[in-house]
Scaffold this motif. Structure first.
Motif, PDB file in Angstrom:
ATOM      1  N   ASN A   1       1.094   5.363   0.935  1.00  5.97           N
ATOM      2  CA  ASN A   1       0.448   5.978   2.189  1.00  5.97           C
ATOM      3  C   ASN A   1       0.370   7.690   1.487  1.00  5.97           C
ATOM      4  OD1 ASN A   1       0.282   4.117   4.308  1.00  5.97           O
ATOM      5  ND2 ASN A   1       2.524   4.561   4.724  1.00  5.97           N
TER       6      ASN A   1
ATOM      7  N   ARG B   1       0.871  -1.225   0.092  1.00  2.00           N
ATOM      8  CA  ARG B   1      -0.013  -0.037  -0.012  1.00  2.00           C
ATOM      9  C   ARG B   1       0.919   1.131   0.126  1.00  2.00           C
ATOM     10  NH1 ARG B   1      -4.546  -0.739  -1.945  1.00  2.00           N
ATOM     11  NH2 ARG B   1      -4.767   1.634  -1.268  1.00  2.00           N
TER      12      ARG B   1
ATOM     13  N   GLN C   1      -5.376  11.799  -0.396  1.00  2.39           N
ATOM     14  CA  GLN C   1      -6.437  10.880  -0.367  1.00  2.39           C
ATOM     15  C   GLN C   1      -7.653  11.282  -0.922  1.00  2.39           C
ATOM     16  OE1 GLN C   1      -5.555   7.435   0.314  1.00  2.39           O
ATOM     17  NE2 GLN C   1      -7.628   7.319  -0.706  1.00  2.39           N
TER      18      GLN C   1
END
Lengths: 425, 425
Positions: free
Chosen positions: A39, A37, A45
């Motif tokens: 970050n 993943r 995001q």
């Protein structure tokens, strides 16, 4: 007559056919495998979430950079390496448009008046292509042509290679069965003519589609192989050859490319589709044409298409018909191909990225260090303003692993390479 | 709520139906009647012959002024009164395009990148029109929409008024029967709702078409009558209302126009077609949309239309969605209507010309002094550089007698009037 050399001089027709390989699990879109993943911070995001929503709305295509830039201005989009085009050709067109239309105050006529009708534009194209205008179908972009052929000429069964440009199966009529010829990763997505012909004999499709070079992998069927194929496919009612990327596929000396347009005279089942968006870098004006037997053009025209070219598309086709423009275009085409090859070489040297052989203006890259395709694409977009294409929605490719990256101009290519080195490394 | 006043407040539904009147001889295109001949000199005759050839190639439409000007530059085309548009609106669009796109060097993005997909543009339009995006079908010009509806939604039988915009019967599928409601010259081509409904009951078409105002005569069905009609037509599966000229048809105070777009919510069989070419004067960019029940939009989209708007069309729709643009447009619309009314009045005062009542931006004129329509149109074109439309190929009009003349800006209108006085007098 120069006999074009093929990419694979010792190419052998394999004596056995492995068939569809439909057992490959990603053909059925399984849940995504777990990946390393990335970050993102909160701002990143939030952007990623908005992009994902747009992407979802766009179905099996990517939202255009235009849509992205308009709807998420915070992205600060710098390089559109999702869109497949030749930016030098765009510049050439823009220069002509400014000099010949905008500065002499002729733009108004292009916007105000009805452009010429379909057949008038076909007649112009016929003169420059040295083809009967009756054999030319002018489209509002190649997508319109593809859709017209699939709806009017295809009957029970269509055979397409996989991975492919999705409209070839998405636009098939509900009563048309779609069968796939799987291009295999283990074979670098190379098209195998013998296996293909075996499949044709077994499945008996009424329509076959060959995109050459293929999208999204850039695989190329050499000219001589293509001629053999056309001969072997004589009994198939419809043979679609999509040459939207042929200008980037060189064979022989002097960056020559080899189109099968003239073969329409010999093969009444052949339809050659040409998009202008990629080679001439003018996707925004929606222009394309196809060459096929006149009775086919008539059948398609029965469905309308009376005024389907805009004033700008007509101006483009006027330029396209001029030898002086074609000469300048040739220089930009070759310049672009040279830069692109350098770019693909640099791409292939990046650790963690496997780049498949390409004869088009883009490369299919496989991620090998655990990073998922989506995460790379969002990172590139959010952190570097580079728009590339995840192939997660491309049938025939294992999800999460593939990204398609288009070649751009030299500074943009360098920026992409630098950014990839930083983000993947 | 303002209740709109109708043009004919005492309008009565006539209790009897006269039916199609299909015995009218010109419905079968008889040989042209003998007319007073015009003597062209050799140069003029050569030009006329070339125009006729182009006209023949264009089928039942006129060759565009663009085609004429490009292919016969000797014509020195000054006024395009064949094409139906608002030239003030064209100027307004062009001003915005220069200020917001060309001067800030943003044109490249419009030409190079893929425009937004159909559904993205529909979503934008939905916001400004206060309609569900699912109920909007965006087209590459209204012609594309007409064709899509006729091919996908019409079944056995379509009813159209006559004279009409020919694609409504030309694009009908071969298996669709076309029946006509003849608008009568003796009644100034007025639409008679009672007679129409009687015909609908008798013929039981699955599709009816109402162009409001109608092309080529400019006849208008008042808003209140239209609402009654929609109610009466509830059982007809498809009701197409083409409002391509509604912006020129005012009712009530302050040049207000009355669209039935909102009625789509009440009538699931209603489809309202909007061309942008006429009211906004941008035929060259090919933009139009239709409003209808979402399941109909979905059916049409099954057929493709993924990327059918150009970059310029998308920019236009962006403008269209802006209140500041709409406000400026309203001023130009009213200015144009005022000028047009003056023009139609002056036209009606010319001896030898009978002008029918019009609520559109053009007028249908009947020649009454023995001169044929073709001869007038060629004279205007060759001697004065004015392009008008002979209606010789319009079914439902006696050939040789009718010309359609569009209103233009004030100086152009004056020039048309002066030229007509000289050539007809």
């Amino acid at each position: 007559v120069i006999v074009p050399r093929t990419r694979e001089p010792g190419h052998k027709f394999k004596p056995f056919a492995l068939g569809l390989g439909l057992s490959a699990p990603w053909l059925h879109r399984p849940p995504r495998p777990a990946h390393r993943r990335v970050n993102f911070n909160a701002r990143e995001q939030a952007l990623v979430d908005r992009i994902k929503r747009l992407k979802k709305e766009a179905g099996s295509h990517s939202p255009s950079a235009w849509t992205l830039a308009k709807q998420i201005p915070e992205l600060r989009l710098k390089v559109d390496a999702c869109f497949l085009s030749n930016p030098y050709a765009t510049h050439l067109f823009l220069t002509h448009l400014h000099r010949e239309v905008i500065r002499p105050r002729k733009l108004r006529a292009l916007l105000e008046l009805y452009p010429s009708q379909n057949r008038v534009i076909a007649a112009k194209l016929g003169r420059v292509l040295d083809l009967e205008p009756d054999s030319i179908f002018v489209g509002n972009g190649a997508v319109e042509i593809i859709q017209a052929i699939l709806h009017r000429l295809t009957r029970q069964k269509i055979l397409v290679n996989l991975p492919t440009f999705s409209p070839y199966y998405e636009f098939a009529r509900p009563d048309t069965q779609v069968v796939f010829n799987l291009l295999r990763k283990e074979e670098e997505f190379r098209f195998d003519p013998a296996r293909y012909l075996e499949l044709v004999r077994r499945e008996r499709p009424d329509t076959v589609v060959l995109i050459n070079p293929n999208n999204p992998d850039g695989g190329y069927i050499p000219y001589a192989v293509m001629l053999d194929l056309l001969e072997e496919l004589r009994d198939v009612p419809n043979v679609i050859v999509d040459e939207s990327f042929i200008h980037f596929a060189c064979e022989g000396l002097g960056y020559a490319y080899w189109s099968v347009v003239d073969e329409v005279r010999r093969f009444p089942n052949l339809m050659v589709v040409k998009s202008m968006s990629k080679d001439f870098g003018v996707a925004g004006i929606r222009a394309g044409y196809a060459v096929m037997a006149p009775d086919r053009v008539r059948t398609l025209l029965d469905n309308g298409y009376l005024w389907n070219s805009s004033g700008l598309a007509e101006y483009f086709f006027d330029l396209y018909s001029r030898p002086d423009f074609q000469e300048r275009y040739e220089r930009e085409r070759i310049r672009f191909i040279r830069n692109s090859r350098r770019f693909f070489d640099a791409l292939a040297r990046i650790d963690g990225l496997r780049v498949y052989p390409t004869h088009a203006n883009f490369a299919l890259a496989e991620l090998q260090n655990g990073l998922s395709a989506e995460d790379l694409v969002w990172r590139l977009l959010v952190r570097r303003g580079i728009y590339t294409r995840t192939c997660d929605d491309k049938r025939g490719l294992e999800p999460g692993k593939f990204v398609r990256i288009a070649a751009r101009n030299r500074p943009e290519n360098s920026y992409i390479i630098r950014s990839l080195r930083r983000l993947i490394g």
